[in-house]
Design an enzyme around this catalytic site. Sequence first.
Site, PDB file in Angstrom:
ATOM      1  N   HIS A   1      20.118  31.826  84.180  1.00  0.00           N
ATOM      2  CA  HIS A   1      19.590  32.934  84.974  1.00  0.00           C
ATOM      3  C   HIS A   1      19.747  34.233  84.202  1.00  0.00           C
ATOM      4  O   HIS A   1      20.823  34.519  83.681  1.00  0.00           O
ATOM      5  CB  HIS A   1      20.334  33.058  86.307  1.00  0.00           C
ATOM      6  CG  HIS A   1      20.328  31.795  87.110  1.00  0.00           C
ATOM      7  ND1 HIS A   1      21.107  30.710  86.782  1.00  0.00           N
ATOM      8  CD2 HIS A   1      19.617  31.449  88.206  1.00  0.00           C
ATOM      9  CE1 HIS A   1      20.877  29.740  87.654  1.00  0.00           C
ATOM     10  NE2 HIS A   1      19.984  30.164  88.526  1.00  0.00           N
TER      11      HIS A   1
ATOM     12  N   LYS B   1      16.681  24.250  84.839  1.00  0.00           N
ATOM     13  CA  LYS B   1      16.277  25.376  85.687  1.00  0.00           C
ATOM     14  C   LYS B   1      16.422  26.688  84.930  1.00  0.00           C
ATOM     15  O   LYS B   1      17.427  26.919  84.257  1.00  0.00           O
ATOM     16  CB  LYS B   1      17.125  25.425  86.959  1.00  0.00           C
ATOM     17  CG  LYS B   1      16.781  26.601  87.877  1.00  0.00           C
ATOM     18  CD  LYS B   1      17.798  26.766  88.998  1.00  0.00           C
ATOM     19  CE  LYS B   1      17.500  28.035  89.790  1.00  0.00           C
ATOM     20  NZ  LYS B   1      18.605  28.407  90.691  1.00  0.00           N
TER      21      LYS B   1
END
Length: 256
Positions: free
Chosen positions: A144, A171
């Site tokens: 992230h 992700k």
Amino acid sequence: MGKPIQKTDGSTPQRPLICAPLVGKTKAALIEEIDAVAAKKPDLLEWRVDFYKHIGKTEDVLETASLLKAHSKGIPILFTRRSIREGGEPITVSEQEVTALYEQVMKLGLVDVVDVELSCPEAEKERLRAIAKETETQWILSYHDFQRTPSEADILAKLQEAEANGADVGKVAVMPETMADVLTLMQATQKAASTLTIPVITMAMGRLGTLSRMAGGACGSALTFAIANESSAPGQMPIDELRSVLDVIDRYVTGQ
């Protein structure tokens, strides 16, 4: 239960799964929250345990995880501790204690999927990967960036790194400053979904990034996040609105 998150190939638009976060700070708040959220019938529920004020009490966390499973109406549960460096809440436990907590929830069968950050030390990643495999828990390796959007090549490299580290799912979430950043994320998603052997989940955050949450499935993102009660990240849409958008995309883009 099979693996909740399945691969899409990036060449044909497909409907992504919807995951709704649980961010209650207490056991009572979480039970009230999961009852309301599960009624909306998302495909997954994510327990953001870094929001939980008793995260330092292992037995309390395990008891709460057991209660959440009992109240989940059979919806798979994703267990996530997001670190401060990647946008999470401040917590008072060490990284070693966090790893031990992940081990416990997997070994006790209290969760179906876990999210581990790519930046996690190699020894701890290896340990968690082995336990995930042993317990048949699907595991995500995530990255992230709440400050910017890396280049398309760098986003793709993070997803490739997740695959190389044995993740079941890769992700990446980024923060866009322009719509060009959102398109960069979506182009990287399409390339990753077309070339990797594992499912990928991607999103651009904030208001600009909402487009990626709605249309990410068209580029191969296997899952998107939506809120039923409270948001866990900027740009998340209400689940009912997101579902309506996905219905329109299904009708006119995927032909379903």
